[in-house]
Design a protein around this motif. Structure first.
Motif, PDB file in Angstrom:
ATOM      1  N   THR A 177       0.868  11.122 -23.151  1.00  0.00           N
ATOM      2  CA  THR A 177       1.519  10.786 -21.878  1.00  0.00           C
ATOM      3  C   THR A 177       0.581  11.035 -20.698  1.00  0.00           C
ATOM      4  O   THR A 177       0.525  10.248 -19.741  1.00  0.00           O
ATOM      5  CB  THR A 177       2.799  11.626 -21.707  1.00  0.00           C
ATOM      6  N   MET A 178      -0.191  12.142 -20.770  1.00  0.00           N
ATOM      7  CA  MET A 178      -1.162  12.437 -19.708  1.00  0.00           C
ATOM      8  C   MET A 178      -2.217  11.342 -19.626  1.00  0.00           C
ATOM      9  O   MET A 178      -2.591  10.902 -18.533  1.00  0.00           O
ATOM     10  CB  MET A 178      -1.840  13.789 -19.965  1.00  0.00           C
ATOM     11  N   ALA A 179      -2.714  10.894 -20.795  1.00  0.00           N
ATOM     12  CA  ALA A 179      -3.725   9.829 -20.780  1.00  0.00           C
ATOM     13  C   ALA A 179      -3.154   8.554 -20.168  1.00  0.00           C
ATOM     14  O   ALA A 179      -3.800   7.893 -19.338  1.00  0.00           O
ATOM     15  CB  ALA A 179      -4.232   9.577 -22.200  1.00  0.00           C
ATOM     16  N   ALA A 180      -1.902   8.200 -20.595  1.00  0.00           N
ATOM     17  CA  ALA A 180      -1.296   6.997 -20.029  1.00  0.00           C
ATOM     18  C   ALA A 180      -1.056   7.150 -18.531  1.00  0.00           C
ATOM     19  O   ALA A 180      -1.327   6.238 -17.737  1.00  0.00           O
ATOM     20  CB  ALA A 180       0.023   6.697 -20.748  1.00  0.00           C
ATOM     21  N   GLU A 181      -0.573   8.354 -18.129  1.00  0.00           N
ATOM     22  CA  GLU A 181      -0.308   8.581 -16.710  1.00  0.00           C
ATOM     23  C   GLU A 181      -1.612   8.584 -15.907  1.00  0.00           C
ATOM     24  O   GLU A 181      -1.674   8.069 -14.793  1.00  0.00           O
ATOM     25  CB  GLU A 181       0.422   9.909 -16.531  1.00  0.00           C
ATOM     26  N   LEU A 235       0.832  -1.204   0.000  1.00  0.00           N
ATOM     27  CA  LEU A 235       0.000   0.000   0.000  1.00  0.00           C
ATOM     28  C   LEU A 235       0.867   1.256   0.000  1.00  0.00           C
ATOM     29  O   LEU A 235       0.580   2.226  -0.729  1.00  0.00           O
ATOM     30  CB  LEU A 235      -0.922  -0.012   1.224  1.00  0.00           C
ATOM     31  N   GLU A 236       1.947   1.253   0.820  1.00  0.00           N
ATOM     32  CA  GLU A 236       2.837   2.402   0.831  1.00  0.00           C
ATOM     33  C   GLU A 236       3.500   2.600  -0.524  1.00  0.00           C
ATOM     34  O   GLU A 236       3.637   3.728  -1.012  1.00  0.00           O
ATOM     35  CB  GLU A 236       3.903   2.240   1.924  1.00  0.00           C
ATOM     36  N   GLN A 237       3.909   1.485  -1.147  1.00  0.00           N
ATOM     37  CA  GLN A 237       4.510   1.588  -2.476  1.00  0.00           C
ATOM     38  C   GLN A 237       3.512   2.139  -3.481  1.00  0.00           C
ATOM     39  O   GLN A 237       3.834   3.020  -4.293  1.00  0.00           O
ATOM     40  CB  GLN A 237       5.005   0.206  -2.928  1.00  0.00           C
ATOM     41  N   LYS A 238       2.257   1.621  -3.417  1.00  0.00           N
ATOM     42  CA  LYS A 238       1.219   2.104  -4.331  1.00  0.00           C
ATOM     43  C   LYS A 238       0.952   3.588  -4.093  1.00  0.00           C
ATOM     44  O   LYS A 238       0.791   4.368  -5.048  1.00  0.00           O
ATOM     45  CB  LYS A 238      -0.064   1.301  -4.147  1.00  0.00           C
ATOM     46  N   ARG A 239       0.845   3.969  -2.810  1.00  0.00           N
ATOM     47  CA  ARG A 239       0.575   5.374  -2.508  1.00  0.00           C
ATOM     48  C   ARG A 239       1.721   6.273  -2.957  1.00  0.00           C
ATOM     49  O   ARG A 239       1.496   7.376  -3.469  1.00  0.00           O
ATOM     50  CB  ARG A 239       0.336   5.548  -1.019  1.00  0.00           C
ATOM     51  N   SER A 240       2.968   5.798  -2.727  1.00  0.00           N
ATOM     52  CA  SER A 240       4.105   6.577  -3.187  1.00  0.00           C
ATOM     53  C   SER A 240       4.084   6.715  -4.705  1.00  0.00           C
ATOM     54  O   SER A 240       4.294   7.802  -5.247  1.00  0.00           O
ATOM     55  CB  SER A 240       5.403   5.915  -2.720  1.00  0.00           C
ATOM     56  N   ALA A 241       3.784   5.578  -5.383  1.00  0.00           N
ATOM     57  CA  ALA A 241       3.691   5.631  -6.841  1.00  0.00           C
ATOM     58  C   ALA A 241       2.553   6.541  -7.286  1.00  0.00           C
ATOM     59  O   ALA A 241       2.677   7.302  -8.245  1.00  0.00           O
ATOM     60  CB  ALA A 241       3.504   4.220  -7.397  1.00  0.00           C
ATOM     61  N   LYS A 278       0.687  11.464  -9.537  1.00  0.00           N
ATOM     62  CA  LYS A 278      -0.118  12.692  -9.535  1.00  0.00           C
ATOM     63  C   LYS A 278       0.761  13.925  -9.735  1.00  0.00           C
ATOM     64  O   LYS A 278       0.375  14.861 -10.453  1.00  0.00           O
ATOM     65  CB  LYS A 278      -0.887  12.803  -8.226  1.00  0.00           C
ATOM     66  N   GLN A 279       1.949  13.929  -9.072  1.00  0.00           N
ATOM     67  CA  GLN A 279       2.854  15.054  -9.275  1.00  0.00           C
ATOM     68  C   GLN A 279       3.299  15.132 -10.738  1.00  0.00           C
ATOM     69  O   GLN A 279       3.327  16.217 -11.341  1.00  0.00           O
ATOM     70  CB  GLN A 279       4.071  14.919  -8.358  1.00  0.00           C
ATOM     71  N   HIS A 280       3.633  13.952 -11.292  1.00  0.00           N
ATOM     72  CA  HIS A 280       4.019  13.926 -12.706  1.00  0.00           C
ATOM     73  C   HIS A 280       2.861  14.383 -13.584  1.00  0.00           C
ATOM     74  O   HIS A 280       3.040  15.132 -14.554  1.00  0.00           O
ATOM     75  CB  HIS A 280       4.447  12.510 -13.078  1.00  0.00           C
ATOM     76  N   LEU A 281       1.634  13.917 -13.225  1.00  0.00           N
ATOM     77  CA  LEU A 281       0.452  14.313 -13.989  1.00  0.00           C
ATOM     78  C   LEU A 281       0.214  15.815 -13.890  1.00  0.00           C
ATOM     79  O   LEU A 281      -0.136  16.471 -14.889  1.00  0.00           O
ATOM     80  CB  LEU A 281      -0.774  13.542 -13.474  1.00  0.00           C
ATOM     81  N   ASP A 282       0.415  16.368 -12.688  1.00  0.00           N
ATOM     82  CA  ASP A 282       0.266  17.823 -12.539  1.00  0.00           C
ATOM     83  C   ASP A 282       1.290  18.570 -13.379  1.00  0.00           C
ATOM     84  O   ASP A 282       0.965  19.585 -14.022  1.00  0.00           O
ATOM     85  CB  ASP A 282       0.400  18.214 -11.067  1.00  0.00           C
ATOM     86  N   SER A 283       2.544  18.073 -13.353  1.00  0.00           N
ATOM     87  CA  SER A 283       3.570  18.727 -14.173  1.00  0.00           C
ATOM     88  C   SER A 283       3.223  18.605 -15.657  1.00  0.00           C
ATOM     89  O   SER A 283       3.411  19.554 -16.428  1.00  0.00           O
ATOM     90  CB  SER A 283       4.935  18.105 -13.884  1.00  0.00           C
ATOM     91  N   LEU A 284       2.687  17.415 -16.064  1.00  0.00           N
ATOM     92  CA  LEU A 284       2.277  17.249 -17.461  1.00  0.00           C
ATOM     93  C   LEU A 284       1.126  18.184 -17.811  1.00  0.00           C
ATOM     94  O   LEU A 284       1.090  18.774 -18.895  1.00  0.00           O
ATOM     95  CB  LEU A 284       1.860  15.796 -17.708  1.00  0.00           C
ATOM     96  N   ARG A 285       0.167  18.324 -16.866  1.00  0.00           N
ATOM     97  CA  ARG A 285      -0.935  19.246 -17.133  1.00  0.00           C
ATOM     98  C   ARG A 285      -0.436  20.687 -17.259  1.00  0.00           C
ATOM     99  O   ARG A 285      -0.906  21.443 -18.123  1.00  0.00           O
ATOM    100  CB  ARG A 285      -1.951  19.150 -16.009  1.00  0.00           C
ATOM    101  N   ALA A 286       0.490  21.066 -16.353  1.00  0.00           N
ATOM    102  CA  ALA A 286       1.053  22.408 -16.454  1.00  0.00           C
ATOM    103  C   ALA A 286       1.799  22.585 -17.776  1.00  0.00           C
ATOM    104  O   ALA A 286       1.667  23.630 -18.452  1.00  0.00           O
ATOM    105  CB  ALA A 286       1.987  22.667 -15.275  1.00  0.00           C
ATOM    106  N   GLU A 287       2.565  21.534 -18.160  1.00  0.00           N
ATOM    107  CA  GLU A 287       3.285  21.611 -19.431  1.00  0.00           C
ATOM    108  C   GLU A 287       2.306  21.673 -20.598  1.00  0.00           C
ATOM    109  O   GLU A 287       2.488  22.443 -21.541  1.00  0.00           O
ATOM    110  CB  GLU A 287       4.192  20.381 -19.563  1.00  0.00           C
ATOM    111  N   TYR A 288       1.224  20.874 -20.508  1.00  0.00           N
ATOM    112  CA  TYR A 288       0.211  20.869 -21.575  1.00  0.00           C
ATOM    113  C   TYR A 288      -0.480  22.227 -21.658  1.00  0.00           C
ATOM    114  O   TYR A 288      -0.725  22.762 -22.756  1.00  0.00           O
ATOM    115  CB  TYR A 288      -0.807  19.766 -21.309  1.00  0.00           C
TER     116      TYR A 288
END
Length: 825
Positions: A324-328, A91-97, A102-112
């Motif tokens: 990438t956003m869709a996959a993420e 669960l910790e690994q899943k939550r960390s992932a 989500k951080q990567h997705l936020d950065s992708l959304r900001a980049e998009y």
């Protein structure tokens, strides 16, 4: 008397024998009762021992079963603990992932979002020809050339260049790329007219070859250059692809295009330019060699081709980022789903663990209680065994005591019988002696009575004689005492008279002394007053002297503090002169050229100095990178200014669009308002059998935000606001407005809820006729209690309550018609 004494002794011996026998009997009874109690206690102990042994057997079986259950529960808890730890790690690994996703997705959304904004800016710049000259931009922005005269774009819109040569072509054909492409010479003339009149500036118009009416051929000769053939020299036309029908004609229109060549470096370009004076040689670094001229440097902004390429690159990056956003997003959703499943599993495992721990704890407690109970049962068994042994010993002792008590009881009974026989024999002689004693006692009693009377009389006489003698002695003593008191009183009188004489003499002496003392006292009072006045004068003088002394000490302290401050200021000034001016204070004082300031001038100069010092310190140390930072800031300012202009243009376009939407909305609204107003007036006259009604805007200047007044005039009444009508008239007016709206924009369904309630029979008839007319295109569902309204409906639904609390739906179909007009309920 001896006989009575012996008789009493015999009686006491009998009583003692009876008491001893009774005591023995009591002991025997107690012993028997004790033996019986011991027998009962022994029976109870035997029963308790049997029960305890049975409990031990039962506890032994239960303990084995509980031990097995406890061991099983402990193993289950250990297994569940390991499984919970593993689930928590997952669960910790899943939550960390998930968090990183989500951080990567936020950065992708900001980049998009940045790419979309950049795309919009680029599209706006390209659409509005922001890369063109100011004249071309104003020409396109004015919108004066419309219809067949409208330009189709600039030449840059019809060219595509390979990416690696894009900047070379941008620099080489920068002016030609801004040529305004039109479809006819008339359009070119109109553009020139606008540039001369409404739009200031100059521009080049390119008439499309298909409409140019040219008298020459657009098939130009193949341009060549003289010199060694090199694989690295690329003709410029091979790098450009022409769109929309220009074809080979562009080489004739733009000779530079046919005579342009791209060379690998400036040296080759300069060499070939000297050999081919008519050709243009472009290096990859941006230089253009032609004849004996060379053009180069850095353009102030990007060209149209670079912007288009950047737009394509932005679109490609946006598509990649979107994928990438869709996959993420899919991965994050899967992680969220896995986290939910793991959380549910973890909750179930923790619940199972708590249940297993509870079972293990229960089994352990039960096992401990069972062990404690077995220990207590064993202790009870040992106690029962010791009690039974003690009871057996005590029972034997009781048997021995009973035997000895029986023997003792027989001996006491025999002694009692012997004493009773002796007592009967002695009692007979005692009775005879008692009779003779009574007679002698009577005679002695009479003699004692006479003797007592005489004795009493003798004691009374003796007492009287003794009392008289005591009285005589007391009177004699009192006489002697009185004589002694008279003698002492006479002596005391003489003494008192002598003392009075002495006191009178002392009084005269003390009176004289008192008068002398009073005279001395008055003299001392006068001296004291004089001394007090003098003392007050001295104290006042002392106070004045002390005040002067305090003032002098304060002044001395102030002068000392001022001296210390001036000394400190002088030292600080000397240090300041050395630190800031690098000169000693003495040299500065000796310099006559320096101005001497004092008073307000010195204060003003000091204030100015402190202000300048503060400003200098606030400026901080010298920044050696200031020039580079200024250049970077200037470039950034230029870029931001360009972006600002783009935003201002976008805002202006948006405002124009809003104005256009407002205009169209106002037109649509006015059209709908006029149509509905006409329908409303016509329907009102039909429902009321005459009269007039209309709607009017409260604000004619701003129809979009204006309110609407409904004015109605039934037959025989003047025009007035609808709020002043009666209830039935309001209902018919509202119905007329509703029908007017339906006539403008019909609807397949219409639900009317008791709209005919405030109407009379005549108006209900007009209402039903109107519904009948409109039922051809609209199905009406009417809720009513009017029989006349129900009569026009082919289908009627009624709700009845035959039983309390139970509703029932009843439907009635009166007739079948091709078009169903209305349904009422």
């Amino acid at each position: 008397m001896e006989v009575e004494r012996q008789q009493e002794l015999r009686r006491a011996a009998i009583l003692e024998a009876v008491s001893a026998a009774s005591s023995v009997r009591n002991r025997m009874t107690q012993s028997e009762e004790r033996v019986a109690a011991l027998d009962r206690e022994a029976g109870r102990l035997e029963e308790e021992t049997a029960n305890a042994n049975q409990q031990l057997e039962n506890f032994g079986g239960q303990r084995g079963q509980l031990g097995l259950e406890f061991e099983t529960a402990s193993q289950t808890v250990a297994a569940l603990t390991a499984q919970i730890d593993e689930s928590r790690q997952n669960l910790e690994q899943k939550r960390s992932a998930e968090s990183s996703g989500k951080q990567h997705l936020d950065s992708l959304r900001a980049e998009y979002a940045g790419l979309i904004g950049k795309k919009g800016s680029l599209e706006a710049v390209i659409t509005e020809h922001g890369y063109s000259t100011e004249s071309v931009r104003r020409l396109f922005k004015s919108g004066a050339m419309t219809g067949g005269m409208a330009p189709v774009g600039v030449l840059a819109d019809f060219l595509e260049v390979e990416d690696r040569y894009e900047h070379v072509v941008d620099d080489f054909l920068r002016d030609e790329l801004n040529f305004v492409v039109v479809k006819s010479w008339d359009a070119a003339d109109e553009g020139l007219r606008l540039l001369r009149t409404d739009v200031d500036g100059r521009a080049t118009f390119l008439v499309h070859p298909e409409d140019s009416q040219a008298k020459f051929s657009f098939l130009g000769e193949e341009g060549t250059y003289h010199g060694a053939q090199r694989d690295t020299v690329v003709p410029l036309k091979h790098c450009i692809r022409v769109l929309d029908g220009f074809g080979k004609s562009l080489e004739v229109i733009l000779p530079k295009l046919g005579n342009g060549y791209i060379v690998p470096d400036p040296d080759v370009g300069r060499e070939l330019a000297l050999q081919n004076p008519d050709a243009f040689f472009l290096s990859q670094s941006g230089e253009c060699f032609h004849n004996v001229t060379v053009t180069g440097g850095k353009q102030r902004s990007e060209g149209p081709l670079a912007m288009k390429r950047e737009l394509r690159e932005v679109l490609r990056q946006a598509a990649d980022v979107e994928q990438t956003m869709a996959a993420e997003q899919t991965r994050v959703s899967a992680l969220t789903r896995d986290i939910g499943e793991l959380t549910g599993l973890l909750q179930r495992l923790e619940e199972d663990k708590r249940e297993a721990e509870r079972q293990a704890m229960t089994s352990g407690h039960t096992l401990q209680q069972l062990d404690s109970e077995m220990v207590r049962v064993r202790e009870r068994l040992s106690i029962y065994t010791r009690e039974m042994q003690r009871l057996a010993a005590e029972c034997g002792e009781c048997e021995v005591s009973l035997t000895s008590s029986r023997t003792e009881l027989v001996a006491h009974n025999e002694r009692k019988a012997t004493l009773e026989a002796e007592m009967h024999a002695a009692q007979s002689s005692l009775d005879e002696l008692r009779q003779r004693r009574d007679e002698a006692a009577q005679l002695a009693s009479d003699s004692r009575a006479r003797l007592a009377t005489l004795e009493e009389r003798r004691r009374g006489s003796a007492a009287t004689v003794e009392r008289l003698a005591a009285m005589v002695d007391e009177v004699s003593a009192r006489l002697d005492k009185l004589k002694a008191q008279i003698d002492s009183a006479a002596a005391e009188k003489l003494q008192r008279e002598a003392e009075n004489s002495r006191l009178a003499e002392q009084q005269i002496q003390w009176t004289a002394e008192r008068e002398a003392a009073q005279l001395r006292d008055r003299e001392l009072q006068e001296e004291l007053q004089t001394v007090r006045v003098r003392l007050g004068e001295l104290e006042e003088a002392l106070k004045t002297a002390r005040l002067e002394l305090d003032a002098a000490r304060d002044r001395k302290g102030e002068l000392a503090a001022e001296q210390a401050r001036l000394h400190s200021d002088a030292q600080h000034m000397a240090e300041t002169c050395i630190q800031e001016l690098s000169q000693p204070r003495e040299e500065l004082l000796a310099d006559e050229s320096l101005a001497r300031l004092a008073g307000d001038d010195l204060v003003n100069e000091e204030t100015l100095y402190k202000d300048m010092r503060t400003r200098l310190e606030n400026m901080g140390p010298v920044n050696m990178m200031a020039l580079e930072e200024y250049q970077e800031t200037a470039q950034r300012h230029e870029f931001l200014e360009t972006q600002r202009q783009d935003l201002l243009q976008s805002i202006e376009n948006t405002q124009n669009t809003i104005k256009e939407i407002d205009t169209i909305s106002r037109q649509k609204f006015e059209e709908a308002f006029n149509r509905i107003n006409e329908n409303f007036s016509r329907t009102f006259s039909k429902l009321f059998g005459g009269g007039q009604a209309f709607m009017r805007l409260t604000d004619l200047e701003n129809s979009i935000e204006s309110g609407i007044d409904v004015v109605a005039s039934p037959p025989g009444k003047r025009l007035q606001n609808v709020l002043l009508l009666s209830g039935g008239e309001k209902a018919l007016t509202a119905l007329a407005l509703l029908v007017g709206i339906f006539q403008y924009q019909p609807s397949p369904f219409c639900i009317l809820d008791e709209v005919d309630a405030p109407l009379d029979e005549a108006n209900i008839g007009r209402f039903t006729e109107l519904v009948r007319e409109m039922s051809g295109q609209t199905q009406f569902i009417i809720i009513t209690h009017s029989k006349k309204t129900m009569g026009i409906a082919p289908v009627m639904y009624g709700v009845t309550m035959q039983e309390p609390g139970v509703s029932k739906l009843v439907s009635v179909r009166f007739q079948e018609e091709p078009a169903r007009m209305a349904a009422s309920a």
